[in-house]
Design a protein around this motif. Structure first.
Motif, PDB file in Angstrom:
ATOM      1  N   ARG A 103       0.816  -1.133  -0.123  1.00 49.80           N
ATOM      2  CA  ARG A 103      -0.050   0.104   0.064  1.00 49.80           C
ATOM      3  C   ARG A 103       0.889   1.143  -0.146  1.00 49.80           C
ATOM      4  O   ARG A 103       1.978   1.358   0.692  1.00 49.80           O
ATOM      5  CB  ARG A 103      -0.869   0.017   1.303  1.00 49.80           C
ATOM      6  N   GLN A 131      -1.973  -0.430  -4.314  1.00 49.61           N
ATOM      7  CA  GLN A 131      -2.994   0.369  -3.895  1.00 49.61           C
ATOM      8  C   GLN A 131      -2.311   1.839  -3.801  1.00 49.61           C
ATOM      9  O   GLN A 131      -1.238   1.940  -3.233  1.00 49.61           O
ATOM     10  CB  GLN A 131      -3.455   0.070  -2.634  1.00 49.61           C
ATOM     11  N   GLU A 159      -2.950   5.853  -1.897  1.00 53.29           N
ATOM     12  CA  GLU A 159      -3.676   7.037  -1.373  1.00 53.29           C
ATOM     13  C   GLU A 159      -2.842   8.252  -1.465  1.00 53.29           C
ATOM     14  O   GLU A 159      -1.653   8.116  -1.006  1.00 53.29           O
ATOM     15  CB  GLU A 159      -3.903   6.569  -0.008  1.00 53.29           C
TER      16      GLU A 159
END
Length: 401
Positions: free
Chosen positions: A108, A132, A134
């Motif tokens: 992540r 992923q 973010e």
């Protein structure tokens, strides 16, 4: 050992180090232990350079800007980082760090972004590697860099608008670090500039050093020598500046001139000129120069440039400025807008407003006709067209828009 590069304790002179909350202590030390063996390995370097060549499009050109050279009375070369995939120098770093994260077993990725270019570059490499992503971005920057926000979302990233503080880059950094504290095991925080706790300032500088590595052989081809008289770049956190100067920091023949964001002026409360206005302190895990109140509260930075809107400076640059190795000029908003139009009209290159600060520095310098000057155009201006148009009066000398 160089006086200007990181030592084995993570410091640039007295600046740098790792000042992190206890929950991140293990993560940061894991990264400190892992990064050099990985990035110095042949397998990493082969894959990194292959992606820089075939995916990013390196080497970026070194272009002799003849009309601008004539105006400023020197031989001006532009290092065209704006021609990289995703439109800025940021991809040099994210390619390297995503390979590092993958080899460390992280799944992540989080990142902060101001102008959106680092966010786009991070989202790009996460899409490439199927990870992923973010991204934390101040609400103010979400509004003024709307196109880059949509690019990140197209690439599959989740963009988190940050509504604390003045809702710009510094606040996005704080939120990214808070997120990292909540997900220490599987998350790699992909820092975009030469800031943050050790080893990030060193990692980012090394990843961006491909810029000066190319300048050396490109200048040799074009001028018969591998060094310029002057290197010029904009500086906020300091990544494109670090990359531009990395292979020249100990070369006394080369003068280094950096342009930081003066905003409305260093004599006002509306500025982001940290080297001019900052004092020693700690921000986002490193000891460096910080714009702060007498009791240590971080002041809000102000500039028209989302990518330079940070109340600190990377410890590498704090040290170099301290020791007189860098000359740092404050460029105000109106000067940057004017310079952006100047490069656009004289060379047909629309620079990012961050890069326009470096162009504006030329007008504050004095050259001899034989001087060789290399200026890094760190990003392209597509993302800033609305800002340029909304501030046309600042460049009224350029006439009919």
């Amino acid at each position: 050992m160089s006086d200007f590069l990181v030592d084995n304790k993570g410091f640039f002179g007295r600046y740098g180090g790792a000042y992190v909350p206890e929950i991140l202590y293990k993560c940061v030390h894991e990264l400190q232990d892992a990064y050099l063996p990985i990035i110095e390995s042949k397998e990493f370097r082969d894959e990194y350079h292959q992606l820089l060549r075939d995916y990013v499009g390196r080497p970026s050109p070194l272009y002799e800007a003849r009309r601008m050279s004539s105006k400023y009375g020197c031989r001006l070369f532009l290092k065209r980082e704006d021609l990289n995939h995703t439109g800025a120098h940021k991809i040099n770093n994210t390619i390297g760090q995503i390979l590092l994260a993958r080899r460390m077993g992280k799944t992540r990725i989080t990142a902060e972004t101001g102008a959106g270019q680092h966010g786009v570059a991070t989202a790009t490499v996460c899409a490439l590697m199927g990870m992923q992503c973010e991204v934390f971005m101040g609400q103010t920057d979400v509004q003024r860099q709307h196109t880059n926000v949509e690019r990140m979302r197209m690439l599959g990233a989740t963009v988190h608008p940050v509504t604390t503080g003045n809702m710009t880059l510094s606040d996005a950094c704080s939120e990214a670090i808070r997120d990292w504290c909540s997900h220490p095991a599987d998350t790699y925080y992909l820092v975009g500039s030469t800031m943050g706790p050790h080893p990030y300032p060193d990692i980012v500088a090394r990843m961006q050093s491909v810029i000066s590595e190319e300048i050396k052989w490109q200048l040799l081809e074009k001028t018969g020598r591998d060094y310029p008289d002057y290197l010029v770049a904009c500086v906020g956190g300091g990544s494109n500046a670090a990359g531009t100067i990395y292979h020249y920091v100990d070369d006394d023949r080369v003068k280094i001139v950096l342009a930081e964001a003066g905003g409305h002026g260093t004599d006002t409360a509306y500025t982001a000129a940290t080297i001019h206005c900052g004092t020693e302190g700690i921000i986002h895990g490193a000891r460096t120069l910080v714009m702060q109140t007498d009791d240590g509260q971080i002041k809000e930075a102000f500039t028209i440039s989302a990518g330079l809107d940070y109340p600190g400076i990377g410890p590498m640059h704090a040290n170099m400025a301290d020791k007189g190795r860098e000359q740092v000029l404050a460029v105000n908003d109106d000067e940057a807008i004017y310079a952006g139009y100047e490069l656009t009209r004289m060379e047909g290159i629309i620079p990012a407003i961050e890069s326009a600060h470096a162009v504006a520095a030329l007008g504050k310098m004095h050259f001899k006709p034989q001087d060789v000057v290399v200026l890094t155009v760190s990003g392209r201006g597509d993302k800033d067209v609305e800002t340029y148009l909304n501030n046309k009066p600042m460049a009224k000398e350029y006439g009919n828009f």
